[in-house]
Write a protein that holds these residues in place. Structure first.
Motif, PDB file in Angstrom:
ATOM      1  N   ASP A 172     -15.133 -26.713 -40.965  1.00 33.84           N
ATOM      2  CA  ASP A 172     -13.798 -26.160 -40.707  1.00 33.84           C
ATOM      3  C   ASP A 172     -12.962 -26.053 -41.978  1.00 33.84           C
ATOM      4  OD1 ASP A 172     -14.420 -25.940 -38.054  1.00 33.84           O
ATOM      5  OD2 ASP A 172     -13.540 -27.884 -37.501  1.00 33.84           O
ATOM      6  N   LYS A 173     -13.108 -27.046 -42.870  1.00 37.38           N
ATOM      7  CA  LYS A 173     -12.338 -27.041 -44.122  1.00 37.38           C
ATOM      8  C   LYS A 173     -12.741 -25.850 -44.994  1.00 37.38           C
ATOM      9  CE  LYS A 173     -11.112 -31.905 -44.731  1.00 37.38           C
ATOM     10  NZ  LYS A 173     -11.272 -33.096 -45.606  1.00 37.38           N
ATOM     11  N   LYS A 174     -14.055 -25.643 -45.102  1.00 33.30           N
ATOM     12  CA  LYS A 174     -14.546 -24.537 -45.932  1.00 33.30           C
ATOM     13  C   LYS A 174     -14.142 -23.175 -45.337  1.00 33.30           C
ATOM     14  CE  LYS A 174     -18.479 -26.852 -48.074  1.00 33.30           C
ATOM     15  NZ  LYS A 174     -19.955 -26.875 -48.222  1.00 33.30           N
ATOM     16  N   LYS A 175     -14.177 -23.121 -43.998  1.00 35.03           N
ATOM     17  CA  LYS A 175     -13.764 -21.868 -43.329  1.00 35.03           C
ATOM     18  C   LYS A 175     -12.314 -21.533 -43.615  1.00 35.03           C
ATOM     19  CE  LYS A 175     -16.940 -21.766 -39.397  1.00 35.03           C
ATOM     20  NZ  LYS A 175     -17.071 -21.910 -37.943  1.00 35.03           N
ATOM     21  N   SER A 176     -11.433 -22.564 -43.481  1.00 38.43           N
ATOM     22  CA  SER A 176     -10.002 -22.363 -43.734  1.00 38.43           C
ATOM     23  C   SER A 176      -9.744 -22.035 -45.193  1.00 38.43           C
ATOM     24  CB  SER A 176      -9.211 -23.599 -43.306  1.00 38.43           C
ATOM     25  OG  SER A 176      -9.644 -24.732 -44.058  1.00 38.43           O
ATOM     26  N   ALA A 177     -10.531 -22.683 -46.107  1.00 33.35           N
ATOM     27  CA  ALA A 177     -10.375 -22.409 -47.543  1.00 33.35           C
ATOM     28  C   ALA A 177     -10.789 -20.982 -47.861  1.00 33.35           C
ATOM     29  CB  ALA A 177     -11.222 -23.396 -48.348  1.00 33.35           C
ATOM     30  N   LYS A 178     -11.857 -20.511 -47.216  1.00 39.57           N
ATOM     31  CA  LYS A 178     -12.336 -19.151 -47.442  1.00 39.57           C
ATOM     32  C   LYS A 178     -11.306 -18.117 -46.946  1.00 39.57           C
ATOM     33  CE  LYS A 178     -16.408 -16.276 -46.847  1.00 39.57           C
ATOM     34  NZ  LYS A 178     -17.659 -16.050 -46.111  1.00 39.57           N
ATOM     35  N   LYS A 179     -10.735 -18.400 -45.752  1.00 37.89           N
ATOM     36  CA  LYS A 179      -9.714 -17.508 -45.197  1.00 37.89           C
ATOM     37  C   LYS A 179      -8.505 -17.428 -46.111  1.00 37.89           C
ATOM     38  CE  LYS A 179     -10.679 -17.698 -40.234  1.00 37.89           C
ATOM     39  NZ  LYS A 179     -10.197 -18.198 -38.932  1.00 37.89           N
ATOM     40  N   TRP A 180      -8.091 -18.641 -46.641  1.00 35.65           N
ATOM     41  CA  TRP A 180      -6.911 -18.690 -47.515  1.00 35.65           C
ATOM     42  C   TRP A 180      -7.157 -17.912 -48.800  1.00 35.65           C
ATOM     43  CZ3 TRP A 180      -5.846 -20.909 -52.349  1.00 35.65           C
ATOM     44  CH2 TRP A 180      -4.478 -20.983 -52.671  1.00 35.65           C
ATOM     45  N   GLN A 181      -8.404 -18.036 -49.337  1.00 37.99           N
ATOM     46  CA  GLN A 181      -8.763 -17.333 -50.561  1.00 37.99           C
ATOM     47  C   GLN A 181      -8.744 -15.813 -50.336  1.00 37.99           C
ATOM     48  OE1 GLN A 181     -12.482 -18.637 -52.184  1.00 37.99           O
ATOM     49  NE2 GLN A 181     -12.295 -17.428 -54.053  1.00 37.99           N
ATOM     50  N   GLU A 182      -9.279 -15.351 -49.205  1.00 34.54           N
ATOM     51  CA  GLU A 182      -9.261 -13.919 -48.885  1.00 34.54           C
ATOM     52  C   GLU A 182      -7.836 -13.395 -48.738  1.00 34.54           C
ATOM     53  OE1 GLU A 182     -11.571 -13.538 -45.362  1.00 34.54           O
ATOM     54  OE2 GLU A 182     -13.502 -13.731 -46.395  1.00 34.54           O
ATOM     55  N   LYS A 183      -7.003 -14.252 -48.143  1.00 32.29           N
ATOM     56  CA  LYS A 183      -5.591 -13.879 -47.974  1.00 32.29           C
ATOM     57  C   LYS A 183      -4.904 -13.727 -49.327  1.00 32.29           C
ATOM     58  CE  LYS A 183      -1.623 -15.125 -45.113  1.00 32.29           C
ATOM     59  NZ  LYS A 183      -1.012 -16.187 -44.279  1.00 32.29           N
ATOM     60  N   GLN A 184      -5.190 -14.667 -50.255  1.00 36.26           N
ATOM     61  CA  GLN A 184      -4.592 -14.633 -51.591  1.00 36.26           C
ATOM     62  C   GLN A 184      -5.050 -13.400 -52.367  1.00 36.26           C
ATOM     63  OE1 GLN A 184      -2.285 -16.690 -53.076  1.00 36.26           O
ATOM     64  NE2 GLN A 184      -2.069 -17.611 -51.042  1.00 36.26           N
ATOM     65  N   GLU A 185      -6.330 -13.042 -52.215  1.00 38.27           N
ATOM     66  CA  GLU A 185      -6.860 -11.861 -52.896  1.00 38.27           C
ATOM     67  C   GLU A 185      -6.165 -10.581 -52.398  1.00 38.27           C
ATOM     68  OE1 GLU A 185     -11.053 -11.871 -52.279  1.00 38.27           O
ATOM     69  OE2 GLU A 185     -11.419 -13.518 -53.676  1.00 38.27           O
ATOM     70  N   LYS A 186      -5.991 -10.485 -51.078  1.00 39.42           N
ATOM     71  CA  LYS A 186      -5.292  -9.318 -50.511  1.00 39.42           C
ATOM     72  C   LYS A 186      -3.865  -9.225 -50.998  1.00 39.42           C
ATOM     73  CE  LYS A 186      -7.884  -8.681 -46.219  1.00 39.42           C
ATOM     74  NZ  LYS A 186      -7.843  -8.762 -44.741  1.00 39.42           N
ATOM     75  N   GLN A 187      -3.184 -10.399 -51.046  1.00 41.74           N
ATOM     76  CA  GLN A 187      -1.787 -10.424 -51.512  1.00 41.74           C
ATOM     77  C   GLN A 187      -1.687  -9.990 -52.972  1.00 41.74           C
ATOM     78  OE1 GLN A 187      -0.150 -14.286 -50.721  1.00 41.74           O
ATOM     79  NE2 GLN A 187       0.273 -13.835 -48.552  1.00 41.74           N
ATOM     80  N   SER A 188      -2.623 -10.494 -53.793  1.00 36.11           N
ATOM     81  CA  SER A 188      -2.604 -10.145 -55.226  1.00 36.11           C
ATOM     82  C   SER A 188      -2.851  -8.646 -55.426  1.00 36.11           C
ATOM     83  CB  SER A 188      -3.660 -10.969 -55.974  1.00 36.11           C
ATOM     84  OG  SER A 188      -4.953 -10.678 -55.472  1.00 36.11           O
TER      85      SER A 188
END
Length: 381
Positions: A285-301
């Motif tokens: 679950d931690k890795k899944k949430s970290a991956k989602k957060w990273q994808e979100k940050q990439e889209k924002q950037s």
């Protein structure tokens, strides 16, 4: 035998179809008005009716209270003509029938029209007028003429007009009482007026012609009727002809039909199937949430970079052109111009030569030619 059969044949030939269709003495009598509807005299039918005739009609629930109040007046009006009537509030119906006192055979039809008008929301004082001999009625069903409810409501409103102005104009010009109620139009008046009202109503609901155009035509007919010289003349040349304007309608987008296949389409992969393919299903679950957060940050950037680029594009100065850019079209034009210039120069040279030849003096030419000849002769001597 042959003689007898021949005589019978002659008799049959002599018979003609319209032997009773002979002109009657009262047909051409100027004192008789054939269009006049005479009032019924009870002495014409002293015996009364042999059978009891009755008609009944249903009425809507909202008319119940009004009919209860008005029924005594309706009953007394029908009693004068020997017709009995009954109001059944349980079934929601009205019934009229003949009695022994009934003399006029057609009055039962008038009574039937009366209860029909009452059920169609016509006020009782107006509906009772139908019992007169010179008054007729027509109930036009407009609900079944068009399917679309919104269009039906709009076109029905055209009959009424702003502040019921169109309806009043129709009533005045046709000499009829007109009531638009629900899915029907009830009208009362003469046969001629009822025919005009029916045409106006049907043309309006079917979108053939607006009631205003019919009103214009009726106004012109009224004016033409005042002129006795135009009584036996066709009025078509005086009446306006309205052409229907072609209005652009929105094009309906039609979906292209896919080729028919008897087999059902393949089932799309579920969310779990996609996670299993990518290997995300086995992550914690931690890795899944970290991956989602990273994808979100990439889209924002990406979005912020794009917005910044758009803002800075407004401040970038345009590039100045160092020299004239050669245009292939212009070069072709230049070549054409040079060719034209050269041809003009050639023509000018030829023209000058031609002028020079024309300006030569004949005498001087002869003198010039003779001088060198004499010198030659002297040398020879």
């Amino acid at each position: 035998m042959d003689g007898e059969s021949g005589g019978e044949a002659e008799r049959k030939v002599k018979k003609h179809k319209g032997k009773h269709d002979k002109p009657k003495p009262w047909d051409e009598d100027p004192n008789i008005d054939h269009w006049k509807v005479e009032k019924f005299d009870p002495s014409w039918n002293d015996g009364g009716m042999l059978e009891v005739s009755s008609f009944s009609t249903l009425f809507p629930q909202y008319r119940e209270k009004y009919l209860q109040q008005v029924w005594p007046n309706v009953k007394s009006a029908l009693k004068d003509y020997g017709i009995s009537c009954e109001l059944n509030l349980v079934e929601g119906s009205m019934t009229v029938s003949t009695t022994r006192k009934t003399r006029d055979p057609y009055i039962i039809v008038k009574a039937r029209d009366l209860i029909k008008l009452l059920s169609r929301s016509v006020p009782a004082p107006q509906a009772i007028k139908i019992l007169n001999d010179d008054m007729q009625c027509d109930i036009i069903k407009i609900g079944s003429l068009i399917r679309n409810k919104d269009r039906f409501v709009k076109r029905r409103q055209h009959l009424l007009g702003p502040n019921l102005s169109t309806l009043k104009a129709i009533e005045i010009l046709t000499g009829c009482y007109v009531l638009v109620q629900g899915n029907t139009v009830a009208s009362m008046g003469s046969f001629k007026g009822l025919k005009q009202v029916r045409r106006i109503v049907e043309d309006c609901i079917l979108n053939v012609q607006h009631p205003v155009y019919h009103i214009k035509v009726l106004l012109m007919k009224r004016e033409l009727a005042k002129n006795p010289a135009l009584e036996n003349v066709s009025w078509d040349r005086f009446l306006p002809k309205f052409k229907k304007k072609s209005v652009k309608h929105k094009k309906i987008k039609t979906k292209e039909k896919k080729p028919y296949t008897p087999f059902p389409p393949p089932q799309p992969p579920s969310k779990i199937d996609l996670e299993l393919e990518s290997g995300e299903y086995f992550l914690s679950d931690k890795k899944k949430s970290a991956k989602k957060w990273q994808e979100k940050q990439e889209k924002q950037s990406e979005k912020t970079a794009e917005k910044k680029r758009k803002r800075e594009a407004a401040f970038v100065p345009p590039k100045e052109s160092s020299g004239r850019v050669p245009d292939p079209d212009r070069s072709e034009d230049k070549n054409e111009m040079t060719e034209v210039a050269m041809s003009l120069k050639k023509k000018a040279k030829e023209f000058k030569k031609h002028e020079a030849n024309e300006n030569i003096n004949a005498e001087s030419f002869i003198i010039n030619t003779s001088k060198p000849q004499s010198s030659k002769k002297q040398k020879s001597h």
